[in-house]
Motif scaffolding. Structure first.
Motif, PDB file in Angstrom:
ATOM      1  N   LEU A  22       0.886  -1.367  -0.066  1.00 60.88           N
ATOM      2  CA  LEU A  22      -0.017  -0.095   0.048  1.00 60.88           C
ATOM      3  C   LEU A  22       0.826   1.307  -0.036  1.00 60.88           C
ATOM      4  O   LEU A  22       0.418   2.275  -0.667  1.00 60.88           O
ATOM      5  N   ALA A  23       1.973   1.229   0.712  1.00 64.72           N
ATOM      6  CA  ALA A  23       3.059   2.418   0.807  1.00 64.72           C
ATOM      7  C   ALA A  23       3.211   2.415  -0.674  1.00 64.72           C
ATOM      8  O   ALA A  23       3.517   3.725  -1.097  1.00 64.72           O
ATOM      9  N   ARG A  24       3.522   1.482  -1.501  1.00 63.27           N
ATOM     10  CA  ARG A  24       4.354   1.362  -2.777  1.00 63.27           C
ATOM     11  C   ARG A  24       3.375   2.102  -3.546  1.00 63.27           C
ATOM     12  O   ARG A  24       3.640   3.001  -4.630  1.00 63.27           O
ATOM     13  N   ILE A  25       2.116   1.867  -3.530  1.00 62.48           N
ATOM     14  CA  ILE A  25       0.843   2.041  -4.400  1.00 62.48           C
ATOM     15  C   ILE A  25       0.744   3.728  -4.218  1.00 62.48           C
ATOM     16  O   ILE A  25       0.528   4.445  -5.136  1.00 62.48           O
ATOM     17  N   VAL A  26       0.919   4.286  -3.050  1.00 61.94           N
ATOM     18  CA  VAL A  26       0.600   5.634  -2.771  1.00 61.94           C
ATOM     19  C   VAL A  26       1.804   6.384  -3.485  1.00 61.94           C
ATOM     20  O   VAL A  26       1.757   7.534  -3.980  1.00 61.94           O
ATOM     21  N   GLU A  27       3.163   6.038  -3.133  1.00 60.99           N
ATOM     22  CA  GLU A  27       4.189   6.463  -4.047  1.00 60.99           C
ATOM     23  C   GLU A  27       4.181   6.529  -5.522  1.00 60.99           C
ATOM     24  O   GLU A  27       4.348   7.663  -6.026  1.00 60.99           O
ATOM     25  N   GLN A  28       3.590   5.238  -6.069  1.00 64.32           N
ATOM     26  CA  GLN A  28       3.348   5.333  -7.359  1.00 64.32           C
ATOM     27  C   GLN A  28       2.472   6.187  -7.956  1.00 64.32           C
ATOM     28  O   GLN A  28       2.431   6.765  -9.079  1.00 64.32           O
ATOM     29  N   ASP A  29       1.332   6.347  -7.244  1.00 64.37           N
ATOM     30  CA  ASP A  29       0.104   7.302  -7.515  1.00 64.37           C
ATOM     31  C   ASP A  29       0.656   8.868  -7.793  1.00 64.37           C
ATOM     32  O   ASP A  29       0.500   9.358  -8.443  1.00 64.37           O
ATOM     33  N   GLU A  36       2.153  12.785 -15.401  1.00 64.63           N
ATOM     34  CA  GLU A  36       1.012  13.189 -16.248  1.00 64.63           C
ATOM     35  C   GLU A  36       0.760  14.587 -16.234  1.00 64.63           C
ATOM     36  O   GLU A  36       0.629  15.162 -17.491  1.00 64.63           O
ATOM     37  N   ALA A  37       1.056  15.414 -15.270  1.00 65.96           N
ATOM     38  CA  ALA A  37       1.105  16.841 -15.495  1.00 65.96           C
ATOM     39  C   ALA A  37       2.303  17.211 -16.096  1.00 65.96           C
ATOM     40  O   ALA A  37       2.141  18.279 -17.226  1.00 65.96           O
ATOM     41  N   ARG A  38       3.314  16.745 -16.165  1.00 60.84           N
ATOM     42  CA  ARG A  38       4.646  16.987 -16.918  1.00 60.84           C
ATOM     43  C   ARG A  38       4.083  16.590 -18.553  1.00 60.84           C
ATOM     44  O   ARG A  38       4.639  17.450 -19.404  1.00 60.84           O
ATOM     45  N   LEU A  39       3.526  15.689 -19.012  1.00 58.32           N
ATOM     46  CA  LEU A  39       2.982  15.417 -20.103  1.00 58.32           C
ATOM     47  C   LEU A  39       1.993  16.341 -20.750  1.00 58.32           C
ATOM     48  O   LEU A  39       2.090  16.910 -21.920  1.00 58.32           O
ATOM     49  N   ARG A  40       0.999  16.884 -19.877  1.00 54.43           N
ATOM     50  CA  ARG A  40       0.111  18.028 -20.421  1.00 54.43           C
ATOM     51  C   ARG A  40       0.837  19.345 -20.357  1.00 54.43           C
ATOM     52  O   ARG A  40       0.307  20.197 -20.910  1.00 54.43           O
ATOM     53  N   SER A  41       2.061  19.748 -20.036  1.00 55.82           N
ATOM     54  CA  SER A  41       2.640  20.900 -20.227  1.00 55.82           C
ATOM     55  C   SER A  41       3.090  21.293 -21.510  1.00 55.82           C
ATOM     56  O   SER A  41       3.648  20.470 -22.277  1.00 55.82           O
ATOM     57  N   THR A  42       2.947  22.378 -22.190  1.00 50.67           N
ATOM     58  CA  THR A  42       3.192  22.739 -23.363  1.00 50.67           C
ATOM     59  C   THR A  42       3.641  24.176 -23.085  1.00 50.67           C
ATOM     60  O   THR A  42       3.854  24.750 -22.111  1.00 50.67           O
ATOM     61  N   SER A  43       4.279  24.818 -24.371  1.00 51.30           N
ATOM     62  CA  SER A  43       4.712  26.194 -24.117  1.00 51.30           C
ATOM     63  C   SER A  43       3.635  27.248 -23.814  1.00 51.30           C
ATOM     64  O   SER A  43       4.036  28.442 -23.257  1.00 51.30           O
TER      65      SER A  43
END
Length: 94
Positions: A22-29, A36-43
């Motif tokens: 469960l601790a690992r799942i939280v880290e991965q989330d 995903e936030a980095r993927l959505r960043s554009t200029s």
């Protein structure tokens, strides 16, 4: 004196494994949300240059200012002054 039940030891081991998972799942989330936030960043929404945008991204459209292109009325023009004829070594008619 009672003998320890092997099922109690197994239950304790499984509870330890579950809490680690469960601790690992939280880290991965958290990491997934960051990626995903980095993927959505554009200029448009970061300080990245437009050349780093993925292919197919539409270019920015600038808002019209209402001015015509070129020098604006009232603006003092700047130009290179001609040399006096006595300082010219050659004149070429174009």
């Amino acid at each position: 004196m009672a003998t320890p039940d092997p099922r109690d030891a197994r239950i304790a081991e499984l509870e330890r494994l579950l809490s680690a998972a469960l601790a690992r799942i939280v880290e991965q989330d958290v990491r997934i949300a960051e990626l995903e936030a980095r993927l959505r960043s554009t200029s448009r929404n970061s300080s990245k240059p437009p050349s780093s945008d993925p292919p197919g991204t539409l270019p920015r459209k600038s808002e019209p200012t209402g001015r015509k292109p070129g020098g604006q009325p009232g603006h003092k023009g700047s130009k290179r002054e001609l040399l006096p004829p006595d300082r010219v070594s050659e004149v070429v008619a174009v």
